[in-house]
Scaffold this motif. Structure first.
Motif, PDB file in Angstrom:
ATOM      1  N   TYR A 121       0.811  -1.225   0.000  1.00  0.00           N
ATOM      2  CA  TYR A 121       0.000   0.000   0.000  1.00  0.00           C
ATOM      3  C   TYR A 121       0.845   1.278   0.000  1.00  0.00           C
ATOM      4  O   TYR A 121       0.284   2.369   0.049  1.00  0.00           O
ATOM      5  N   LEU A 123       2.100   2.542  -2.397  1.00  0.00           N
ATOM      6  CA  LEU A 123       2.010   3.013  -3.784  1.00  0.00           C
ATOM      7  C   LEU A 123       0.607   3.601  -3.983  1.00  0.00           C
ATOM      8  O   LEU A 123      -0.377   2.999  -3.551  1.00  0.00           O
ATOM      9  N   PRO A 124       0.490   4.750  -4.635  1.00  0.00           N
ATOM     10  CA  PRO A 124      -0.818   5.388  -4.737  1.00  0.00           C
ATOM     11  C   PRO A 124      -1.793   4.644  -5.659  1.00  0.00           C
ATOM     12  O   PRO A 124      -3.009   4.758  -5.493  1.00  0.00           O
ATOM     13  N   ASN A 125      -1.264   3.903  -6.643  1.00  0.00           N
ATOM     14  CA  ASN A 125      -2.151   3.271  -7.622  1.00  0.00           C
ATOM     15  C   ASN A 125      -2.803   1.994  -7.103  1.00  0.00           C
ATOM     16  O   ASN A 125      -3.620   1.396  -7.809  1.00  0.00           O
ATOM     17  N   ILE A 126      -2.467   1.569  -5.879  1.00  0.00           N
ATOM     18  CA  ILE A 126      -3.070   0.339  -5.356  1.00  0.00           C
ATOM     19  C   ILE A 126      -4.579   0.514  -5.183  1.00  0.00           C
ATOM     20  O   ILE A 126      -5.348  -0.426  -5.389  1.00  0.00           O
ATOM     21  N   MET A 128      -6.507   1.930  -7.163  1.00  0.00           N
ATOM     22  CA  MET A 128      -7.111   1.588  -8.461  1.00  0.00           C
ATOM     23  C   MET A 128      -7.171   0.070  -8.635  1.00  0.00           C
ATOM     24  O   MET A 128      -8.154  -0.463  -9.164  1.00  0.00           O
ATOM     25  N   GLY A 129      -6.114  -0.610  -8.180  1.00  0.00           N
ATOM     26  CA  GLY A 129      -6.109  -2.070  -8.252  1.00  0.00           C
ATOM     27  C   GLY A 129      -7.267  -2.666  -7.467  1.00  0.00           C
ATOM     28  O   GLY A 129      -7.954  -3.581  -7.940  1.00  0.00           O
ATOM     29  N   GLU A 130      -7.514  -2.131  -6.266  1.00  0.00           N
ATOM     30  CA  GLU A 130      -8.619  -2.635  -5.436  1.00  0.00           C
ATOM     31  C   GLU A 130      -9.966  -2.423  -6.128  1.00  0.00           C
ATOM     32  O   GLU A 130     -10.834  -3.299  -6.102  1.00  0.00           O
ATOM     33  N   CYS A 132     -10.458  -2.075  -9.362  1.00  0.00           N
ATOM     34  CA  CYS A 132     -10.509  -2.935 -10.554  1.00  0.00           C
ATOM     35  C   CYS A 132     -10.895  -4.367 -10.188  1.00  0.00           C
ATOM     36  O   CYS A 132     -11.659  -5.015 -10.907  1.00  0.00           O
ATOM     37  N   ILE A 133     -10.367  -4.869  -9.059  1.00  0.00           N
ATOM     38  CA  ILE A 133     -10.673  -6.245  -8.647  1.00  0.00           C
ATOM     39  C   ILE A 133     -12.163  -6.361  -8.325  1.00  0.00           C
ATOM     40  O   ILE A 133     -12.846  -7.257  -8.818  1.00  0.00           O
ATOM     41  N   HIS A 136     -14.227  -5.457 -11.636  1.00  0.00           N
ATOM     42  CA  HIS A 136     -13.744  -6.085 -12.863  1.00  0.00           C
ATOM     43  C   HIS A 136     -13.523  -5.053 -13.976  1.00  0.00           C
ATOM     44  O   HIS A 136     -14.115  -5.106 -15.055  1.00  0.00           O
ATOM     45  N   ILE A 137     -12.619  -4.126 -13.674  1.00  0.00           N
ATOM     46  CA  ILE A 137     -12.241  -3.081 -14.633  1.00  0.00           C
ATOM     47  C   ILE A 137     -10.850  -3.416 -15.157  1.00  0.00           C
ATOM     48  O   ILE A 137      -9.933  -3.675 -14.372  1.00  0.00           O
ATOM     49  N   GLN A 138     -10.663  -3.435 -16.473  1.00  0.00           N
ATOM     50  CA  GLN A 138      -9.358  -3.840 -17.015  1.00  0.00           C
ATOM     51  C   GLN A 138      -8.744  -2.843 -17.993  1.00  0.00           C
ATOM     52  O   GLN A 138      -7.701  -3.120 -18.578  1.00  0.00           O
ATOM     53  N   ASN A 141      -5.233   2.543 -16.896  1.00  0.00           N
ATOM     54  CA  ASN A 141      -5.003   2.786 -15.473  1.00  0.00           C
ATOM     55  C   ASN A 141      -3.914   3.841 -15.300  1.00  0.00           C
ATOM     56  O   ASN A 141      -2.744   3.542 -15.474  1.00  0.00           O
TER      57      ASN A 141
END
Lengths: 215, 388
Positions: A121, A123-126, A128-130, A132-133, A136-138, A141
């Motif tokens: 955590y 990293l600021p882009n995490i 976005m990862g959460e 997306c999971i 279900h966004i792919q 980013n």
């Protein structure tokens, strides 16, 4: 190049112990005080039911909840393919809130190896990862850092992503948290004409964004 | 739509202070990775590619006062300065933009030992970008992209998009990251680090090495350059998310597969029916990254394309990695040479790859650059030779 007319389908803001949906307050909890407790109360109030939430850092919790509330209130979201949905986000403090916690932890020589689930955590882009999971966004980013929302850059950039056919839907906005201060403002952007499910949509242009971001 | 060219570049790493020095070291098979015996900073030891502080300060003193700048700022400023000088552009023009790519910026300022030397705003990544653009008297608000280990590739993709849109005629894309106890302990906690020089895609690979580096490309809509060795054409690039796990690559390589497909399609006229002449992989040498990448490359039908990873030369330079590896790939194209993927001896992935085992002269016109990072993100970019 084709110039798509874009609209803000819905917006969600979480700040100052309050959740707003399309600029209307929908939940307030002054008593929770600190961001961690307040975000937990938001999670409960909106019946989020996503146990992974409790493993997230505060920045991810903030962005995750704003995205979750926004998407649940935007039926049009489900009509897009994962690949066609982009996430364009920004903040000022990057992951500094978690960085400071992490630094405190590793100061203790017995704790030089903190848990890897804390380090990721930093990293600021995490966040976005959460998101997306869960949803279900792919697609695209991008996470930007600026002292304030840099709308003069972000608005034309998102417009370009649509116009060049890279996205059909964008989850766009600001997710910032440091210490006691937090502010998430997320917007769901689509082409105009897709808004049959919402009463009224705002045209996605800089002056309207400035109004949304000024409140 | 205007085209975009890399008209000048710089790499700063333990292998040298400009691209020429770095490329020479790679040709010779040198590595910047070594055992670090600094038990105060790294109590469990570290095998990494770190910049020599004294040499860095000596170099920087020709530009500005070393104590007034953080380690990160010194590396980024030196790198941008060299690339800008070579390009011949005027960085103060209104049609020039600065983009900074980094994961952690001046993360050393978070430590007690540095807190008194610098204001705490130096920890903010936007502050680092302001220092960079102000140093070159640029009037525009700089952009910062912080997208884990795809930051460097993504910053080039972004720079090209802004030139495509006609917003700017030149974009200076600078990426840097430093290695501190903060970064090292995190990767060690993941048990992701190798205790020897890493071996990307090899059967016996046991993890990555982290590394410090800065890299800069000057992008321009005009291929004319003051640099002696010409320009490289930048194709369209894309990013994606696996939507699978925040710290583990997708088993199916789905997100990376998608960006490969998109970049091959979007640049179809430049590829002219051929496969990429080589692939510059992310190739960190962790078990899972390399396996995932081999899967994605195979799914895209590129199993026969020559592949290298630069990680055994520089280690994993985090936010700068995609930049310095794109620059090395650009120079491969300029010099018509495929560079060895150091550390590889025997196939170590379920799906086979055509790993470049020896540096060799070859006619090449195109490169596919890949990157993946924490948060499930992936990026792909295409580079092409440009006949002046």
């Amino acid at each position: 190049m084709k110039h798509n007319k874009l609209v803000i389908q819905n917006s969600c803001r979480i700040a100052k112990s309050t959740v707003w949906l399309n600029q209307q307050p929908v939940f307030t909890n002054e008593e929770a005080g600190k961001p961690g407790l307040f975000l937990k109360s938001v999670y409960k109030h909106f019946e989020t039911a996503y146990p992974k939430f409790f493993k997230m850092d505060k920045l991810s919790k903030l962005g995750f909840l704003a995205a979750d509330i926004l998407i649940k209130n935007s039926p049009v979201f489900s009509s897009y393919k994962p690949n066609d949905i982009g996430l364009i986000m920004a903040n000022s403090a990057s992951s500094l809130d978690t960085d400071l916690n992490y630094q405190e932890t590793i100061k203790d020589p017995d704790n030089y190896f903190p848990s890897p689930s804390l380090f990721v955590y930093t990293l600021p882009n995490i966040v976005m990862g959460e998101i997306c999971i869960k949803h279900h966004i792919q697609g695209e980013n991008n996470f930007f850092i600026s002292s304030q929302a840099h709308l003069d850059f972000l608005q034309p950039y998102v417009q370009q992503l649509f116009d060049e056919g890279m996205v059909k839907c964008v989850l766009f906005g600001w997710v910032d948290l440091l210490g006691e201060a937090y502010d998430a403002r997320l917007l769901l952007i689509t082409e105009a004409g897709m808004n049959r499910h919402t009463a009224e949509s705002i045209i996605f242009e800089t002056k309207n964004l400035e109004a949304v971001f000024a409140s | 739509m205007p085209e975009t060219f890399i008209i000048a570049d710089n790499i700063i790493s333990p292998l040298g202070f400009d691209t020429r020095e770095n490329m020479q070291a790679i040709h010779q098979g040198d590595t910047g990775i070594k055992q670090i015996n600094d038990r105060d900073q790294f109590p469990n030891g570290l095998c990494a590619a770190l910049m020599d502080t004294t040499v860095l300060n000596n170099r920087f003193s020709a530009m500005a006062d070393p104590p007034a700048f953080t380690r990160f700022e010194k590396m980024a400023l030196l790198s941008a300065d060299d690339a800008i000088n070579q390009s011949g552009i005027d960085p103060a023009r209104r049609d020039t933009l600065f983009i900074l790519a980094t994961t952690k910026g001046s993360i050393d300022v978070i430590e007690d030992a540095h807190k008194n030397r610098f204001d705490k705003d130096r920890l903010y990544l936007w502050k680092a970008a302001e220092i960079l653009s102000k140093q070159f008297n640029n009037p525009n608000k700089p952009l910062v992209i912080s997208n884990a280990c795809i930051s460097g590739v993504l910053a080039i993709i972004l720079g090209k998009r802004l030139i495509d849109a006609g917003h700017y005629a030149q974009v200076v894309v600078c990426g840097a990251d430093i290695i501190t106890r903060f970064v090292a302990s995190g990767f060690q906690s993941f048990q992701a680090l190798s205790d020897e020089v890493c071996r990307p895609f090899d059967k016996d690979r046991k993890g990555l090495n982290i590394g410090e580096a800065a890299g800069t490309v000057v992008l321009s809509s005009n291929p004319d350059t003051a640099a002696a060795d010409g320009s490289i054409l930048v194709g369209r690039g894309f990013s994606s998310n696996d939507a699978n796990h925040i710290s583990a690559p997708s088993r199916t390589g789905e997100g990376l597969f998608q960006v490969i497909e998109k970049t091959l399609q979007a640049n179809a006229s430049l590829y002219a029916g051929s496969l990429p002449d080589f692939i510059s992989a992310h190739g960190t040498a962790t078990l899972y990254n390399d396996e995932m990448e081999a899967t994605a490359i195979n799914r895209a039908g590129l199993a026969s394309a020559p592949v290298n990873s630069f990680k055994a030369y520089w280690g994993h330079a985090l936010g700068a990695a995609g930049l310095i590896e794109s620059i090395a790939s650009a120079h491969s194209l300029k010099n018509q040479i495929l560079l060895q993927s150091a550390g590889f001896h025997e196939k170590g992935t379920t799906h086979p790859l055509n790993i470049i085992q020896q540096t060799r002269k070859q006619q090449i016109k195109s490169c596919l650059k890949l990157a993946s990072g924490f948060g499930g993100c992936n990026a792909g970019l295409s580079l092409f030779t440009h006949e002046a």
